[in-house]
Design a protein around this motif. Structure first.
Motif, PDB file in Angstrom:
ATOM      1  N   SER A 113     -19.458 -32.753  -1.295  1.00  0.00           N
ATOM      2  CA  SER A 113     -20.489 -31.674  -1.757  1.00  0.00           C
ATOM      3  C   SER A 113     -21.884 -31.889  -0.742  1.00  0.00           C
ATOM      4  CB  SER A 113     -20.885 -32.051  -3.218  1.00  0.00           C
ATOM      5  OG  SER A 113     -19.802 -31.688  -4.214  1.00  0.00           O
ATOM      6  N   ARG A 114     -22.472 -30.729  -0.687  1.00  0.00           N
ATOM      7  CA  ARG A 114     -23.583 -30.998   0.284  1.00  0.00           C
ATOM      8  C   ARG A 114     -24.661 -29.946  -0.597  1.00  0.00           C
ATOM      9  NH1 ARG A 114     -22.419 -27.986   4.936  1.00  0.00           N
ATOM     10  NH2 ARG A 114     -24.228 -29.058   6.241  1.00  0.00           N
ATOM     11  N   TYR A 115     -25.867 -30.519  -0.406  1.00  0.00           N
ATOM     12  CA  TYR A 115     -27.145 -29.766  -1.111  1.00  0.00           C
ATOM     13  C   TYR A 115     -28.277 -29.906  -0.109  1.00  0.00           C
ATOM     14  CZ  TYR A 115     -31.155 -29.702  -3.791  1.00  0.00           C
ATOM     15  OH  TYR A 115     -32.719 -29.253  -4.493  1.00  0.00           O
ATOM     16  N   ALA A 116     -28.859 -28.823   0.186  1.00  0.00           N
ATOM     17  CA  ALA A 116     -29.971 -28.783   1.235  1.00  0.00           C
ATOM     18  C   ALA A 116     -31.233 -28.290   0.164  1.00  0.00           C
ATOM     19  CB  ALA A 116     -29.694 -27.640   2.208  1.00  0.00           C
ATOM     20  N   TYR A 117     -32.355 -29.174   0.488  1.00  0.00           N
ATOM     21  CA  TYR A 117     -33.605 -28.712  -0.492  1.00  0.00           C
ATOM     22  C   TYR A 117     -34.672 -28.436   0.830  1.00  0.00           C
ATOM     23  CZ  TYR A 117     -37.888 -30.093  -2.910  1.00  0.00           C
ATOM     24  OH  TYR A 117     -39.303 -29.836  -3.219  1.00  0.00           O
ATOM     25  N   CYS A 118     -35.182 -27.249   0.608  1.00  0.00           N
ATOM     26  CA  CYS A 118     -36.091 -26.779   1.638  1.00  0.00           C
ATOM     27  C   CYS A 118     -37.427 -26.346   0.757  1.00  0.00           C
ATOM     28  CB  CYS A 118     -35.570 -25.707   2.395  1.00  0.00           C
ATOM     29  SG  CYS A 118     -33.965 -25.860   3.414  1.00  0.00           S
ATOM     30  N   GLU A 132     -25.558 -24.886   7.270  1.00  0.00           N
ATOM     31  CA  GLU A 132     -24.616 -24.117   7.215  1.00  0.00           C
ATOM     32  C   GLU A 132     -23.526 -24.387   6.050  1.00  0.00           C
ATOM     33  OE1 GLU A 132     -21.631 -21.185  10.139  1.00  0.00           O
ATOM     34  OE2 GLU A 132     -22.822 -23.009  10.913  1.00  0.00           O
ATOM     35  N   GLY A 133     -23.166 -23.701   5.351  1.00  0.00           N
ATOM     36  CA  GLY A 133     -21.791 -23.892   4.291  1.00  0.00           C
ATOM     37  C   GLY A 133     -22.115 -24.741   3.082  1.00  0.00           C
ATOM     38  N   VAL A 134     -23.521 -24.875   2.723  1.00  0.00           N
ATOM     39  CA  VAL A 134     -23.788 -26.150   1.607  1.00  0.00           C
ATOM     40  C   VAL A 134     -23.450 -25.698   0.545  1.00  0.00           C
ATOM     41  CG1 VAL A 134     -25.523 -27.257   3.276  1.00  0.00           C
ATOM     42  CG2 VAL A 134     -26.145 -25.589   1.683  1.00  0.00           C
ATOM     43  N   ASP A 135     -23.020 -26.266  -0.468  1.00  0.00           N
ATOM     44  CA  ASP A 135     -22.576 -25.707  -1.816  1.00  0.00           C
ATOM     45  C   ASP A 135     -23.797 -25.443  -2.401  1.00  0.00           C
ATOM     46  OD1 ASP A 135     -19.852 -27.028  -2.350  1.00  0.00           O
ATOM     47  OD2 ASP A 135     -20.701 -28.561  -1.291  1.00  0.00           O
ATOM     48  N   LEU A 136     -25.086 -25.930  -2.299  1.00  0.00           N
ATOM     49  CA  LEU A 136     -26.273 -25.521  -3.085  1.00  0.00           C
ATOM     50  C   LEU A 136     -27.579 -25.541  -1.959  1.00  0.00           C
ATOM     51  CD1 LEU A 136     -27.609 -24.513  -5.639  1.00  0.00           C
ATOM     52  CD2 LEU A 136     -27.760 -26.890  -6.081  1.00  0.00           C
ATOM     53  N   LEU A 137     -28.270 -24.448  -1.984  1.00  0.00           N
ATOM     54  CA  LEU A 137     -29.454 -24.415  -1.094  1.00  0.00           C
ATOM     55  C   LEU A 137     -30.703 -24.422  -2.109  1.00  0.00           C
ATOM     56  CD1 LEU A 137     -31.438 -24.230   1.385  1.00  0.00           C
ATOM     57  CD2 LEU A 137     -30.552 -21.907   1.635  1.00  0.00           C
ATOM     58  N   TYR A 138     -31.517 -25.015  -2.015  1.00  0.00           N
ATOM     59  CA  TYR A 138     -32.845 -24.902  -2.850  1.00  0.00           C
ATOM     60  C   TYR A 138     -33.734 -24.225  -1.871  1.00  0.00           C
ATOM     61  CZ  TYR A 138     -37.548 -24.892  -4.708  1.00  0.00           C
ATOM     62  OH  TYR A 138     -38.877 -24.827  -5.375  1.00  0.00           O
ATOM     63  N   HIS A 139     -34.582 -23.316  -1.950  1.00  0.00           N
ATOM     64  CA  HIS A 139     -35.527 -22.722  -0.898  1.00  0.00           C
ATOM     65  C   HIS A 139     -36.612 -22.132  -1.665  1.00  0.00           C
ATOM     66  CE1 HIS A 139     -37.079 -20.602   2.697  1.00  0.00           C
ATOM     67  NE2 HIS A 139     -36.348 -21.291   3.374  1.00  0.00           N
TER      68      HIS A 139
END
Length: 211
Positions: A113-118, A132-139
């Motif tokens: 699992s990959r989660y990006a927090y922006c 690219e392709g993360v499971d969840l992106l917070y933006h």
């Protein structure tokens, strides 16, 4: 770091009896670098653009081991000392020199699992290869399209821009937050974003997301 110079005297004066130690780790806000790693997880910075130095974070599970097929392990009478190698994808060679393919002895590992927090940031496509392709992106989505110019002036993003980034990065799900108080109804952000990226939800306090 600047943060430690500000907060350390306050911690030393007001929080002398804390049962844990507060440690300050300075990180760069203008480059992508790994700042934490253990056996299961690694955390990297995501350089953002805002009026003050800001960075986001990428949380990534490490690649997991393959699952042993116990019946096949017993059938070939494989020694315990060889099991770790098989979990890592190696074939097994019998005492007679016969090669047993790993696919016969194990099943694929669970996906990571990959989660990006922006957080606070202007729209910037240089993030795409990093998330690219993360499971969840917070933006962040501070403004709707009616204040697109204001978003640029204040180095914030619109819901449409966040959705566009999610679409181009081919993420699985987008969550929006950091809305300007000038909007009485958050649904406008969801509506505008879903027109571009349907797999969008709105951040709510105490929300829990499983992925």
């Amino acid at each position: 770091s600047d943060a430690e110079r500000v907060f350390r005297p306050q911690l030393d004066y007001f929080c002398r009896d804390l049962p844990f130690n507060v440690r300050f780790n300075a990180i760069s806000t203008n480059q992508n670098e790994m700042i934490y790693e253990d056996k299961a997880l690694k955390v990297s910075t995501l350089p953002l653009r805002h009026r003050i130095p800001t960075c986001g974070f990428l949380f990534e599970e490490k690649e997991k081991e393959r699952h042993l097929i116990r019946d096949m392990i017993q059938f070939y009478n494989i020694p315990i000392r060889e099991l770790a190698k098989i979990k890592q994808g190696e074939d097994f060679i019998t005492s007679e020199g016969l090669i047993i393919p790993n696919e016969r002895l194990s099943r694929p590992a669970d996906p990571v699992s990959r989660y990006a927090y922006c957080s606070d940031t202007i729209y910037q496509e240089k993030l795409i290869p990093l998330i690219e392709g993360v499971d969840l992106l917070y933006h962040e989505a501070t403004f709707a399209e009616d204040n697109k110019a204001r978003a640029k002036e204040t180095f914030h993003s619109t819901a449409v821009q966040a959705a566009t980034l999610a679409q181009k990065a081919q993420v699985k799900k987008l969550i929006l937050g950091h809305f300007s108080a000038r909007y009485q109804d958050d649904s406008i952000f969801l509506q505008e974003a879903q027109e571009i990226f349907p797999h969008t939800i709105i951040a709510k306090e105490s929300m829990q997301i499983r992925f």
